[in-house]
Design an enzyme around this catalytic site. Structure first.
Site, PDB file in Angstrom:
ATOM      1  N   GLU A 186       0.860  -1.192   0.000  1.00 33.21           N
ATOM      2  CA  GLU A 186       0.000   0.000   0.000  1.00 33.21           C
ATOM      3  C   GLU A 186       0.891   1.235   0.000  1.00 33.21           C
ATOM      4  OE1 GLU A 186      -3.043   2.525   2.763  1.00 33.21           O
ATOM      5  OE2 GLU A 186      -3.194   0.344   2.959  1.00 33.21           O
ATOM      6  N   HIS A 218      -9.387   0.474   0.053  1.00 30.59           N
ATOM      7  CA  HIS A 218      -8.793   1.556   0.831  1.00 30.59           C
ATOM      8  C   HIS A 218      -9.916   2.416   1.398  1.00 30.59           C
ATOM      9  CE1 HIS A 218      -6.693   5.377   1.661  1.00 30.59           C
ATOM     10  NE2 HIS A 218      -5.642   4.602   1.856  1.00 30.59           N
ATOM     11  N   ASP A 264       2.360   2.435   3.688  1.00 30.05           N
ATOM     12  CA  ASP A 264       1.529   3.636   3.517  1.00 30.05           C
ATOM     13  C   ASP A 264       2.380   4.864   3.211  1.00 30.05           C
ATOM     14  OD1 ASP A 264      -0.832   4.969   3.194  1.00 30.05           O
ATOM     15  OD2 ASP A 264      -1.442   4.898   5.286  1.00 30.05           O
TER      16      ASP A 264
END
Length: 386
Positions: free
Chosen positions: A64, A213, A344
């Site tokens: 991600e 998400h 992230d």
């Protein structure tokens, strides 16, 4: 909303739709040879350091990892200060700065996804064209320039489901994309809505996953759950943080997962593969409660026990939650074969999270699964050999 200064962005970044983790989750890391976890007993610190040394050669796939472009920054930003902040943290950098951060943390591959809400608020041909352009920019840009270092999830024009299914297929077959990533509700509907079945059916046919998400709630939900009459709180962007990374985002994804199960999505598409981030979006904490309370009322409407869908159809990433206690709890309920590493980036520091995971006390085989092997298997890819 009045213009925001740099300090406001730094203290309330997640309120502006720029990711989860930067202002709400502490990075806990036993990162280097001469560092030990704060307040940890000496023997635990020694063991962590020993494990870290043993596993410092771990390769990593980041599942991600967020990007933007000038067009997307303009579309999804509230003002020029916001755009300046996103550029400052490197969101739109798909070149040497990003590669340098990856190298510093030992992150071998980033799987890129477009900044929330991407193009989900753009209807019709404009949304279809923008999704295609974003996908092609990745192929012609960083994927071509840095072979092996970048893969990608497709951006889809989800307000046009048939076109979204076609773009998913095109991007997978022609450009080698690994699946797609969505960002919360699409015009007040989630993927359990029958209108999105063309997208789900195509993902199954292509044997690629969809990453759920978070996204911000619909206006009505925002007003009921998150708004406040306290002007100072509004000035400090509290309602946006509350509805986003401070809490709401994570509940929003978990609700969508339960909806998909209980409304029969996985009975209709038993081979559908779904990924969720942020250490399960609260699932480890709520898992037993969900299973115990939802098991009885769903046993006659679902083909399998509700808990089985979490085992059969979901993968979970560690993005922005480098917390060992949460990982331990997650692994009590979900197989280690279904957990994948993520950072992230650029909303969380790559090195802090790879260093944290190197020091986690798990068998080497399990750590390899989480760090890269599960991703290799799911995405049918290999970590490039340096």
């Amino acid at each position: 909303m009045k213009p925001l200064g740099r300090r406001s962005f730094l203290t309330a970044a997640t309120a502006l739709g720029i990711g989860a983790g930067i202002s709400t989750h502490a990075i806990a890391s036993a990162a280097s040879d001469d560092e030990t976890p704060d307040q940890a007993p000496a023997q635990n610190a020694d063991k962590t350091a020993e494990i870290y040394q043993r596993d410092r050669d771990l390769p990593f796939i980041g599942t991600e990892e967020t990007f933007s472009t000038p067009a997307l920054l303009k579309l999804n930003s509230i003002n020029e200060d916001h755009i300046a902040y996103l550029k400052e943290i490197g969101l739109a950098d798909l070149g040497q700065r990003r590669i340098g951060d990856m190298d510093a943390g030992g992150l071998n591959v980033q799987i890129l996804s477009a900044h929330t809400p991407s193009v989900q608020n753009v209807p019709g041909k404009k949304g279809i064209d923008l999704a295609y352009q974003l996908n092609r920019q990745l192929v012609e840009g960083p994927i071509a320039k840095y072979p092996g270092r970048f893969k990608a999830f497709a951006t889809l024009p989800l307000q046009s489901p048939e076109a979204a299914a076609d773009e998913l297929e095109r991007s997978v077959r022609e450009d080698g994309f690994l699946g797609a990533l969505t960002n919360g509700h699409i015009t007040k509907k989630y993927l359990d809505h029958p209108g999105f079945e063309p997208v789900l059916a195509r993902a199954v046919a292509l044997d690629v996953p969809i990453y759920l998400h978070p996204g911000y709630p619909a206006d009505e939900i925002f007003d009921i759950y998150y708004s406040t009459t306290r002007t100072q709180y509004t000035k400090d962007l509290q309602p946006y943080i509350f509805s986003g990374s401070g809490y709401g985002w994570h509940q929003e994804v978990l609700i969508q997962c339960i909806r998909m199960i209980t409304y029969g999505v996985f009975d209709r598409f038993p081979k559908l593969k779904i990924i969720i981030g942020h250490m399960g979006e609260g699932l480890p904490f709520y898992y037993k409660r969900i299973i115990e309370d939802m098991g009885e009322p769903t046993k006659n409407s679902l083909k399998k026990p509700i808990e089985q869908y979490f085992q059969d159809n979901f993968w979970i990433t560690t993005s922005a939650f480098p917390q060992t206690e949460l990982l331990d709890l997650l692994l009590k309920f979900v197989s280690v074969d279904r957990v994948m590493f993520a950072t992230d980036y650029p909303f969380a520091d790559i090195k802090a999270q790879t260093d944290w995971f190197r020091g986690v006390d798990l068998p080497r085989e399990d750590k390899e699964k989480i760090a890269f092997r599960n991703a290799e298997k799911l995405f049918k890819m290999k970590v490039p050999v340096k």
